[in-house]
Design an enzyme around this catalytic site. Structure first.
Site, short mmCIF file in Angstrom:
data_model
loop_
_atom_site.label_atom_id
_atom_site.label_comp_id
_atom_site.label_asym_id
_atom_site.label_seq_id
_atom_site.Cartn_x
_atom_site.Cartn_y
_atom_site.Cartn_z
N HIS A 22 24.18 129.26 63.64
CA HIS A 22 22.60 129.48 64.38
C HIS A 22 22.98 130.50 65.33
CE1 HIS A 22 18.66 129.90 62.96
NE2 HIS A 22 17.98 129.39 63.98
N LYS A 167 11.84 135.28 61.51
CA LYS A 167 12.28 135.70 62.88
C LYS A 167 13.51 136.31 63.36
CE LYS A 167 12.41 132.77 66.98
NZ LYS A 167 10.76 131.62 67.82
N LYS A 169 17.00 136.31 64.92
CA LYS A 169 17.26 136.55 66.82
C LYS A 169 18.03 137.61 66.94
CE LYS A 169 16.47 133.32 68.65
NZ LYS A 169 15.53 132.68 69.31
N ASP A 198 13.35 137.81 68.40
CA ASP A 198 13.04 137.41 69.50
C ASP A 198 14.56 137.60 69.92
OD1 ASP A 198 13.42 135.09 71.69
OD2 ASP A 198 12.57 133.53 70.29
N GLU A 224 9.46 139.15 70.02
CA GLU A 224 9.06 137.77 71.39
C GLU A 224 9.40 137.21 72.72
OE1 GLU A 224 9.74 133.91 69.59
OE2 GLU A 224 10.19 132.98 70.72
N ASP A 249 7.63 133.25 75.21
CA ASP A 249 8.12 131.77 75.31
C ASP A 249 8.72 131.36 76.36
OD1 ASP A 249 9.82 130.05 74.25
OD2 ASP A 249 10.91 130.96 72.81
N LYS A 273 4.77 124.89 72.84
CA LYS A 273 6.37 124.25 71.85
C LYS A 273 6.10 123.27 73.03
CE LYS A 273 9.67 128.11 71.63
NZ LYS A 273 11.03 128.28 72.08
N GLU A 327 6.67 128.18 63.55
CA GLU A 327 8.32 127.74 62.97
C GLU A 327 8.80 126.73 63.46
OE1 GLU A 327 9.76 130.47 66.15
OE2 GLU A 327 10.02 128.78 67.31
C1 MUC Z 1 13.65 130.05 70.43
O1 MUC Z 1 13.67 130.68 71.52
O2 MUC Z 1 12.52 130.51 70.41
C2 MUC Z 1 13.02 128.86 68.02
C3 MUC Z 1 13.95 129.22 66.50
C4 MUC Z 1 15.32 129.45 67.13
O3 MUC Z 1 15.91 129.94 65.49
O4 MUC Z 1 15.62 129.84 67.95
C5 MUC Z 1 14.44 128.97 68.90
C6 MUC Z 1 14.54 129.14 69.89
MG MG Z 2 12.16 132.44 71.46
#
Ligand code: MUC
Ligand code: MG
Length: 373
Positions: A22, A167, A169, A198, A224, A249, A273, A327
C-alpha cells in the site's frame, strides 16, 4: 455508578500482513502494525481499544512502540484504581498527565466506551447519543503504485458492490506523472465512481495551485491535504482558488487545530480521525466545530483493524452531516483478522453492530499467533 474499578490496561503490538503493498507518499506499507488495548475491570468486564498508526513514525508523532511504552509507563498506572464507568474523569486525568499522545488516548477512550457499553448492554453509538443512520458508505484507496492495476482493482470493487468511491494516494512522483495517473483512472471509471486524491502534504504551494486546477477540471471530486500542515497561508489560499474542495487531514492533530483551521477558512472539508483527536468522543468535538462553521465532514482512518475501525464507526454513525462518506476499510486491507466476527461490508456500506460495546470479541488464538513478542 456500578462501583467497577479499572484493574489493568495492556497494550499489545500485533503485526498483520496487507493484501498488497500500500503505497503512500511517505511510506510503502508491506504490513500493518496494530496496537490493541485490553482494559480489565473489577466487575469482570473487558474493554478493547486500538491505537494504530501508519508507517512507524513516517505519518504521525507517535509510533506503535512509543504508544505502547507511554501506555505501559505512564497512562496505564494512572488509570488503575479509577472508576471504570467515569469516562470524563479518566480522560481528564490522562489529559493532565500527558500532552498530546492522542493515538494512545484514542485507544483508551475506545476501550472505556467498549467496557461501559458491555456493562450497560448498549452499543457505543448509543452511549454517544444514538445513531442517525443505519450504515456508513466506505471508500477504497487505490495505492498499488500501478495505474492499470489500480483500474482493475476499482472495477473489481464496483462489480462486488463493495466501493464506488476511490481515493488515490499520490505525491511521491513528479506532479505531471501523478496527474496523468489520476486522470487515466478517472477516465476509465467515468461517472460510475467518485475519484479523489490524497497528496499527504507532498506538494509545495506553486505545484499545488496548478495541480488542483488540473484535477478539478478533470472531474476529481476532492483533494486531501495537498500541502504541508505548517503552511497555513498556503492552505487558506488553495482553499479559495482550487476548483475542487480541499480536505484537511494532517492539518488536524487535535481538536484545537480544527477550530483554528475553521477560523482561518483553511479547508472546506475535515477528515475526522479518532486517533488524531483522542478518541470517539474527542472526534465528535471536531465534528461539532466543523458543523458550526459550515465545513463538510468525512470519516477518515489510520488504517486501523476491526477494533479501531468500529470505534470510529460508532462515532461517525451519530453524525447527521457526513457529506463525503467514510474510508473505514482498514480491515479489508489485511489478510488476517484478530476478532471472532469481522465487520460486515455490503452494498458499498459498513454495517455497524447493534450489540453491546463496539460489538467485537478478540479471537484469543489469533491474537496469540500475531502478537509481537
Ligand atoms: C491518510 O492519509 O488519509 C487513509 C487511507 C489510506 O489509504 O491511507 C490513510 C491515511
Ligand atoms: Mg490523508
Amino acid at each position: 455508578m456500578t462501583n467497577a474499578i479499572i484493574e489493568s490496561l495492556d497494550a499489545l503490538i500485533v503485526d498483520l500482513p496487507t493484501i498488497r503493498p500500500h503505497k503512500l507518499a511517505m511510506h510503502t506499507m508491506q504490513q500493518q502494525t496494530l496496537v490493541i488495548l485490553r482494559l480489565r475491570c473489577s466487575d469482570g468486564v473487558e474493554g478493547i481499544g486500538e491505537s494504530t498508526t501508519i508507517g512507524g513514525l513516517a505519518y504521525g508523532y507517535e509510533s506503535p512502540e512509543s504508544i505502547k511504552t507511554n501506555i505501559d509507563a505512564h497512562l496505564a498506572p494512572a488509570l488503575v484504581g479509577m472508576p471504570a464507568d467515569n469516562i470524563n474523569a479518566a480522560m481528564l486525568k490522562l489529559d493532565k498527565l500527558a500532552k498530546g499522545n492522542t493515538f494512545a488516548k484514542s485507544g483508551i477512550e475506545s476501550a472505556l466506551l467498549d467496557a461501559q457499553g458491555k456493562r450497560l448492554g448498549l452499543p457505543v453509538s448509543e452511549l454517544l447519543g444514538g445513531r442517525v443512520r443505519d450504515s456508513l458508505e466506505v471508500a477504497w484507496t487505490l495505492a498499488s503504485g500501478d495505474t492499470a492495476r489500480d483500474i482493475a482493482e476499482a472495477e473489481q470493487m464496483l462489480d462486488l458492490r463493495r466501493h464506488r468511491i476511490f481515493k488515490l494516494k499520490i505525491g511521491a512522483n513528479p506532479v505531471d506523472i501523478d496527474l496523468a495517473h489520476v486522470i487515466a483512472i478517472k477516465k476509465a471509471l467515468g461517472e460510475r465512481a467518485s475519484v479523489r486524491v490524497d497528496v499527504n502534504q507532498y506538494w509545495n504551494i506553486s505545484q499545488a495551485v496548478r495541480a488542483c486546477r488540473v484535477l478539478g477540471e478533470n472531474g476529481i471530486d476532492l483533494i486531501e491535504q495537498p500541502i504541508s500542515r505548517n503552511n497555513r497561508a498556503g492552505q487558506v489560499h488553495l482553499s479559495r482558488v482550487s476548483p475542487a474542495p480541499i480536505m484537511a487531514d494532517e492539518s488536524i492533530e487535535c481538536v484545537e487545530d480544527a477550530l483554528s483551521l475553521a477560523i482561518d477558512g483553511a479547508a472546506s472539508i475535515f477528515a475526522l480521525k479518532i486517533a488524531k483527536n483522542g478518541g470517539p468522543r474527542a472526534v465528535l468535538r471536531t465534528a461539532h466545530i466543523a458543523e458550526a462553521a459550515g465545513i463538510a465532514l468525512y470519516g477518515g482512518t489510520m488504517l486501523e483493524g476491526s477494533v479501531g475501525t468500529l470505534a470510529s464507526a460508532h462515532a461517525f454513525i451519530t453524525l447527521n452531516q457526513l457529506t463525503w462518506g467514510t474510508e473505514l476499510f482498514g480491515p479489508l486491507l489485511l489478510t488476517e483478522e484478530i476478532v471472532t466476527e469481522a465487520p460486515l461490508y455490503r452494498d458499498f456500506h459498513l454495517h455497524v453492530p447493534r450489540t453491546p460495546g463496539l460489538g467485537l470479541t478478540l479471537d484469543e488464538e489469533r491474537v496469540a499467533r500475531f502478537v509481537r513478542r
